[in-house]
Design an enzyme around this catalytic site. Structure first.
Site, PDB file in Angstrom:
ATOM      1  N   GLY A  85       0.815  -1.216   0.000  1.00 19.55           N
ATOM      2  CA  GLY A  85       0.000   0.000   0.000  1.00 19.55           C
ATOM      3  C   GLY A  85       0.848   1.266   0.000  1.00 19.55           C
ATOM      4  N   THR A  87       1.621   3.287  -2.407  1.00 18.31           N
ATOM      5  CA  THR A  87       1.007   4.376  -3.170  1.00 18.31           C
ATOM      6  C   THR A  87       0.000   5.136  -2.301  1.00 18.31           C
ATOM      7  OG1 THR A  87       1.082   2.788  -4.995  1.00 18.31           O
ATOM      8  CG2 THR A  87      -0.074   4.856  -5.413  1.00 18.31           C
ATOM      9  N   TRP A  88      -0.761   4.389  -1.557  1.00 16.98           N
ATOM     10  CA  TRP A  88      -1.783   4.967  -0.672  1.00 16.98           C
ATOM     11  C   TRP A  88      -1.131   5.778   0.445  1.00 16.98           C
ATOM     12  CZ3 TRP A  88      -5.463   1.525   2.791  1.00 16.98           C
ATOM     13  CH2 TRP A  88      -6.533   2.303   3.227  1.00 16.98           C
ATOM     14  N   HIS A 146      11.771   0.902   0.467  1.00 19.17           N
ATOM     15  CA  HIS A 146      11.330  -0.485   0.676  1.00 19.17           C
ATOM     16  C   HIS A 146      12.352  -1.237   1.529  1.00 19.17           C
ATOM     17  CE1 HIS A 146       7.907  -0.266  -1.894  1.00 19.17           C
ATOM     18  NE2 HIS A 146       8.564  -0.208  -3.024  1.00 19.17           N
ATOM     19  N   TYR A 234      -2.558  -2.215   6.628  1.00 18.90           N
ATOM     20  CA  TYR A 234      -3.425  -1.924   5.476  1.00 18.90           C
ATOM     21  C   TYR A 234      -4.883  -2.254   5.801  1.00 18.90           C
ATOM     22  CZ  TYR A 234      -4.981  -2.180   0.550  1.00 18.90           C
ATOM     23  OH  TYR A 234      -5.643  -2.005  -0.649  1.00 18.90           O
ATOM     24  N   GLY A 301      -7.246  -3.122  -4.761  1.00 15.70           N
ATOM     25  CA  GLY A 301      -7.257  -2.373  -3.503  1.00 15.70           C
ATOM     26  C   GLY A 301      -8.223  -2.952  -2.480  1.00 15.70           C
TER      27      GLY A 301
HETATM   28  P1  A3P Z   1      -3.868  -4.980  -5.075  1.00 11.98           P
HETATM   29  O1  A3P Z   1      -2.887  -5.499  -6.069  1.00 11.98           O
HETATM   30  O2  A3P Z   1      -4.254  -6.007  -4.062  1.00 11.98           O
HETATM   31  O3  A3P Z   1      -5.054  -4.350  -5.696  1.00 11.98           O
HETATM   32  P2  A3P Z   1       1.969  -0.560  -3.525  1.00 11.98           P
HETATM   33  O4  A3P Z   1       1.378   0.792  -3.546  1.00 11.98           O
HETATM   34  O5  A3P Z   1       2.801  -0.854  -2.313  1.00 11.98           O
HETATM   35  O6  A3P Z   1       2.630  -0.900  -4.804  1.00 11.98           O
HETATM   36  O7  A3P Z   1       0.747  -1.572  -3.348  1.00 11.98           O
HETATM   37  C1  A3P Z   1      -0.192  -1.721  -4.371  1.00 11.98           C
HETATM   38  C2  A3P Z   1      -1.467  -2.288  -3.769  1.00 11.98           C
HETATM   39  O8  A3P Z   1      -2.145  -1.248  -3.079  1.00 11.98           O
HETATM   40  C3  A3P Z   1      -2.395  -2.789  -4.848  1.00 11.98           C
HETATM   41  O9  A3P Z   1      -3.147  -3.822  -4.247  1.00 11.98           O
HETATM   42  C4  A3P Z   1      -3.222  -1.547  -5.123  1.00 11.98           C
HETATM   43  O10 A3P Z   1      -4.432  -1.798  -5.762  1.00 11.98           O
HETATM   44  C5  A3P Z   1      -3.409  -1.015  -3.708  1.00 11.98           C
HETATM   45  N1  A3P Z   1      -3.715   0.424  -3.667  1.00 11.98           N
HETATM   46  C6  A3P Z   1      -3.223   1.409  -4.451  1.00 11.98           C
HETATM   47  N2  A3P Z   1      -3.739   2.591  -4.102  1.00 11.98           N
HETATM   48  C7  A3P Z   1      -4.570   2.365  -3.064  1.00 11.98           C
HETATM   49  C8  A3P Z   1      -5.415   3.211  -2.286  1.00 11.98           C
HETATM   50  N3  A3P Z   1      -5.496   4.518  -2.504  1.00 11.98           N
HETATM   51  N4  A3P Z   1      -6.132   2.648  -1.303  1.00 11.98           N
HETATM   52  C9  A3P Z   1      -6.061   1.319  -1.068  1.00 11.98           C
HETATM   53  N5  A3P Z   1      -5.298   0.465  -1.776  1.00 11.98           N
HETATM   54  C10 A3P Z   1      -4.549   0.974  -2.766  1.00 11.98           C
END
Ligand code: A3P
Length: 333
Positions: A85, A87-88, A146, A234, A301
Site C-alpha cells: 500500500g 502508493t496509498w 522499501h 493496510y 485495492g
Molecule cells: P492490489 O494489487 O491487491 O489491488 P503498492 O502501492 O505498495 O505498490 O501496493 C499496491 C497495492 O495497493 C495494490 O493492491 C493496489 O491496488 C493497492 N492500492 C493502491 N492505491 C490504493 C489506495 N489509494 N487505497 C487502497 N489500496 C490501494
C-alpha cells in the site's frame, strides 16, 4: 492454473526503463559476485545482501543509499514492503503534510500527479546517481523506502527522523506482488506462474524479503521506540481510514485542529487518497511515471483478494509460516 487478471494490460514488452539495471560500478559488480544468488521476479537474478533479497537492478541504489544518505532530524520516511500500500501511504502523507499549502482539494496536485512522483523512493534515487542532490527537498522532507529496518542508513536510525511503516497481510501482499511483477516482466521471459512465485515468496526470496523479517523489523522498532516508528496495517486503514489518518497526523506532529475537523479536512484528504478516487483519475489511468504505467499501482485495492487465487494447500502453508515467524511477537493479521 491461476493467471493474472484479465482486466489488466498484457505483459509489458521490454522492462520499463526505470526498472532496468543502471550502469553498474565495478565495486557493485564485485560485491554481487560474492552474494548468494537465485532466480529473480523481474530480472533473472536476485541477491541475498545483509540477510535480505534484492533484485540486481536495485543493488547499486541500496548500497549508495546506505553509504551516502544523511537523515535530517525532521525527515519522514515511509517504509513499506512492496505491494503493502505504498502508493496509498504516499498519497495520504503528502496530503496531510501539505494541507495548508493546498487548501483547495479541487486543485490538489494529487489529482494530476501520481503519488510516486510526489514522494521519492530513496533507493531508486540513489540508483540513478550515487550521490543525488537533495537540496530541493523542503523540510520536513518526505521520502519513502522499501528497505527493511536493519538495512536503513545509520543516520536514519540515529537521528530523530520519523518512520511510518505500512504492512499488509502476507496473502494479499503475495497476490498483489505476483500480479505486479507479471506486468513488469519482459515478454521474452514470459509470465511467472503463481506456483513458482509462491515458492519463491515462501522461501523468502522476493525483493526486500523475506516478507516476515521485513515486517518484524519495523514491528519490533515500533514497540521499542513508538515515538520514532509508527506501525500501520493496510487492513485496519481500510476498515477505519479516518481514525488511522488522525493517528498518522498525530504521529507526524501535525494533528488536525478542531477547526479543521469542523471543516471536514480529515474526510477530504481521506476521500482524495481513496482507491476509488485515485484509480479513476486520468493521470493514474492513462499516464506513465518513470516509464511505468501508473495503472499498475491500482489493481483492486481490496482485503482478501487472495481467496480468488490461492489453493487450500497454499493457504495452509502460508498461514503456518506466518504463525511460526510471528509467534510470540504480538503481531497478527
Ligand atoms: P492490489 O494489487 O491487491 O489491488 P503498492 O502501492 O505498495 O505498490 O501496493 C499496491 C497495492 O495497493 C495494490 O493492491 C493496489 O491496488 C493497492 N492500492 C493502491 N492505491 C490504493 C489506495 N489509494 N487505497 C487502497 N489500496 C490501494
Amino acid at each position: 492454473m491461476a493467471t493474472p487478471d484479465d482486466d489488466q494490460p498484457p505483459l509489458s514488452p521490454p522492462i520499463p526503463k526505470y526498472f532496468q539495471e543502471p550502469e553498474m560500478t565495478q565495486e557493485c559488480r564485485d560485491l554481487i559476485s560474492t552474494l548468494p544468488t537465485q532466480r529473480g521476479w523481474i530480472h533473472e537474478t536476485i541477491h541475498q545482501y545483509q540477510g535480505f533479497w534484492l533484485e540486481t537492478w536495485i543493488m547499486q541504489g541500496v548500497v549508495a543509499f546506505q553509504k551516502h544518505f544523511q537523515a535530517h532530524d525532521t525527515d519522514i520516511l515511509l517504509a513499506t514492503n512492496p505491494k503493502a500500500g505504498t502508493t496509498w501511504l504516499k498519497a495520504l502523507s503528502f496530503g496531510l503534510l501539505n494541507r495548508v499549502r493546498y487548501p483547495d482539494i479541487q486543485q490538489h496536485p494529487l489529482l494530476t500527479i501520481n503519488p510516486h512522483v510526489l514522494v521519492t523512493i530513496l533507493e531508486h534515487l540513489y540508483n540513478k546517481k550515487e550521490v543525488p542532490d537533495l537540496t530541493s527537498f523542503t523540510s520536513p522532507r518526505l521520502f519513502s523506502t522499501h528497505l527493511p529496518y536493519s538495512l536503513l542508513p545509520i543516520s536514519a536510525k540515529n537521528s530523530t527522523c520519523k518512520i511510518v511503516c505500512l504492512c499488509r497481510n502476507p496473502k494479499d501482499t503475495f497476490v498483489s506482488r505476483w500480479h505486479f511483477f507479471n506486468r513488469l516482466r519482459p515478454m521474452s521471459t514470459g509470465a511467472l506462474s503463481l506456483e513458482d512465485a509462491f515458492d519463491m515468496f515462501c522461501r523468502g526470496s522476493s525483493g526486500f524479503g523475506p516478507y516476515w523479517d521485513h515486517v518484524l523489523g519495523y514491528w519490533k522498532e515500533s514497540i521499542e521506540k513508538p515515538e520514532k516508528v509508527l506501525f500501520l496495517k493496510y487492513e485496519e486503514m481500510k476498515e477505519q481510514p479516518i481514525a488511522n489518518l488522525r493517528r498518522l497526523a498525530d504521529f507526524l506532529g501535525c494533528p488536525f485542529s478542531p477547526e479543521e475537523e469542523a471543516k471536514g479536512v480529515v474526510n477530504d484528504i481521506s476521500r482524495l487518497c481513496s482507491f476509488d478516487n485515485l484509480s479513476k483519475l486520468e493521470v493514474n489511468k492513462n499516464e506513465k511515471s518513470f516509464g511505468v504505467e501508473n495503472k499498475v499501482f491500482f489493481r483492486r485495492g481490496e482485503v482478501g483478494d487472495w481467496m480468488k487465487y490461492l489453493t487450500a494447500e497454499m493457504i495452509k502453508k502460508l498461514d503456518r509460516i506466518t504463525e511460526e515467524k510471528f509467534h510470540g511477537t504480538g503481531l497478527r493479521f
